[in-house]
Design a protein around this motif. Structure first.
Motif, PDB file in Angstrom:
ATOM      1  N   ASP A  53       1.961  32.350  48.504  1.00  7.99           N
ATOM      2  CA  ASP A  53       1.742  32.728  47.108  1.00  7.99           C
ATOM      3  C   ASP A  53       1.944  31.464  46.266  1.00  7.99           C
ATOM      4  OD1 ASP A  53       1.392  34.284  44.830  1.00  7.99           O
ATOM      5  OD2 ASP A  53       3.481  34.928  44.763  1.00  7.99           O
ATOM      6  N   ILE A  54       1.240  31.366  45.138  1.00 10.41           N
ATOM      7  CA  ILE A  54       1.395  30.165  44.313  1.00 10.41           C
ATOM      8  C   ILE A  54       2.587  30.263  43.373  1.00 10.41           C
ATOM      9  CG2 ILE A  54       0.339  28.798  42.460  1.00 10.41           C
ATOM     10  CD1 ILE A  54      -2.268  28.960  43.879  1.00 10.41           C
ATOM     11  N   THR A  55       2.700  31.389  42.653  1.00 15.32           N
ATOM     12  CA  THR A  55       3.741  31.523  41.637  1.00 15.32           C
ATOM     13  C   THR A  55       4.946  32.280  42.195  1.00 15.32           C
ATOM     14  OG1 THR A  55       1.860  31.837  40.174  1.00 15.32           O
ATOM     15  CG2 THR A  55       4.024  32.035  39.184  1.00 15.32           C
ATOM     16  N   ASN A  60       7.832  26.860  43.945  1.00 10.87           N
ATOM     17  CA  ASN A  60       6.518  27.489  43.947  1.00 10.87           C
ATOM     18  C   ASN A  60       5.718  27.138  45.198  1.00 10.87           C
ATOM     19  OD1 ASN A  60       4.954  25.099  43.546  1.00 10.87           O
ATOM     20  ND2 ASN A  60       5.244  25.243  41.342  1.00 10.87           N
ATOM     21  N   GLU A  62       2.916  25.565  45.663  1.00  7.48           N
ATOM     22  CA  GLU A  62       2.377  24.208  45.818  1.00  7.48           C
ATOM     23  C   GLU A  62       3.452  23.237  46.315  1.00  7.48           C
ATOM     24  OE1 GLU A  62       0.217  20.679  43.369  1.00  7.48           O
ATOM     25  OE2 GLU A  62       0.322  22.630  42.387  1.00  7.48           O
ATOM     26  N   MET A  79      -3.512  29.658  50.634  1.00  5.09           N
ATOM     27  CA  MET A  79      -2.872  29.970  49.359  1.00  5.09           C
ATOM     28  C   MET A  79      -3.350  31.335  48.866  1.00  5.09           C
ATOM     29  SD  MET A  79      -1.142  27.240  49.189  1.00  5.09           S
ATOM     30  CE  MET A  79      -0.310  27.320  47.589  1.00  5.09           C
ATOM     31  N   CYS A  80      -2.435  32.067  48.232  1.00  8.22           N
ATOM     32  CA  CYS A  80      -2.763  33.366  47.646  1.00  8.22           C
ATOM     33  C   CYS A  80      -2.531  33.243  46.143  1.00  8.22           C
ATOM     34  CB  CYS A  80      -1.859  34.453  48.206  1.00  8.22           C
ATOM     35  SG  CYS A  80      -1.937  34.575  49.997  1.00  8.22           S
ATOM     36  N   SER A  81      -3.561  33.528  45.366  1.00  2.00           N
ATOM     37  CA  SER A  81      -3.402  33.349  43.928  1.00  2.00           C
ATOM     38  C   SER A  81      -3.867  34.569  43.160  1.00  2.00           C
ATOM     39  CB  SER A  81      -4.201  32.131  43.461  1.00  2.00           C
ATOM     40  OG  SER A  81      -5.592  32.423  43.503  1.00  2.00           O
ATOM     41  N   GLN A  85      -5.782  31.365  38.165  1.00  6.44           N
ATOM     42  CA  GLN A  85      -4.924  30.251  38.621  1.00  6.44           C
ATOM     43  C   GLN A  85      -5.759  29.157  39.280  1.00  6.44           C
ATOM     44  OE1 GLN A  85      -2.112  32.453  41.127  1.00  6.44           O
ATOM     45  NE2 GLN A  85      -0.561  32.223  39.552  1.00  6.44           N
ATOM     46  N   VAL A  89      -4.875  26.394  42.227  1.00  7.30           N
ATOM     47  CA  VAL A  89      -5.509  26.492  43.543  1.00  7.30           C
ATOM     48  C   VAL A  89      -6.125  25.143  43.915  1.00  7.30           C
ATOM     49  CG1 VAL A  89      -7.436  27.514  44.818  1.00  7.30           C
ATOM     50  CG2 VAL A  89      -5.915  28.981  43.490  1.00  7.30           C
ATOM     51  N   PHE A 100      -8.005  29.621  50.349  1.00  6.42           N
ATOM     52  CA  PHE A 100      -7.243  30.454  49.427  1.00  6.42           C
ATOM     53  C   PHE A 100      -7.888  31.827  49.329  1.00  6.42           C
ATOM     54  CE2 PHE A 100     -10.577  28.652  46.892  1.00  6.42           C
ATOM     55  CZ  PHE A 100     -10.927  29.655  45.997  1.00  6.42           C
ATOM     56  N   VAL A 102      -7.809  35.369  46.681  1.00  3.96           N
ATOM     57  CA  VAL A 102      -7.433  35.793  45.340  1.00  3.96           C
ATOM     58  C   VAL A 102      -7.009  37.256  45.361  1.00  3.96           C
ATOM     59  CG1 VAL A 102      -8.259  36.077  42.961  1.00  3.96           C
ATOM     60  CG2 VAL A 102      -9.001  34.112  44.305  1.00  3.96           C
TER      61      VAL A 102
END
Length: 118
Positions: A53-55, A60, A62, A79-81, A85, A89, A100, A102
């Motif tokens: 997850d990004i956030t 975080n 990243e 990545m999962c956003s 975002q 990404v 990634f 979404v």
């Protein structure tokens, strides 16, 4: 069977990903609630794939991605956003993320991303 570490601060999202990945025949070996947890579990479990997850709180996605890539430059990370975002990404892809997805996820998109990366 490929092993996966799922990272998301929302238990519901981890459960959804785990369900989908298990149905696709992958083994979920760990679940992390934040980036710091993900880095520790990555070192311990050495999974074939990490969903990130990004956030998240504490660290975080990243930052965790960069740390994991330092530990293993060949680490496979998706990545999962959330919607909106895109810039985050792109930063993550430049930092070494392999793909990634979404939110909200579709089982088809999860399968497509995992097959492409592994």
């Amino acid at each position: 069977m490929a092993t996966v570490l799922i990272t998301d601060d929302a238990a519901f999202m981890r459960m959804q990903l785990k369900d989908n990945l298990t149905k696709l025949g992958y083994e979920v070996v760990g679940e992390a609630e934040n980036g710091r947890d993900a880095v520790e579990q990555f070192q311990e479990l050495k999974p074939d794939l990490v969903t990130m997850d990004i956030t998240m709180p504490e660290m975080n996605g990243e930052e965790a991605l960069k740390e994991i890539k330092q530990l293993n430059s060949n680490a496979k990370i998706i990545m999962c956003s959330a919607m909106g975002q895109q810039s985050m990404v792109l930063d993550a892809i430049q930092a070494g993320a392999n793909d990634f997805i979404v939110k909200p996820f579709t089982p088809e998109r999860i399968e497509e991303a995992v097959k492409k990366v592994l």
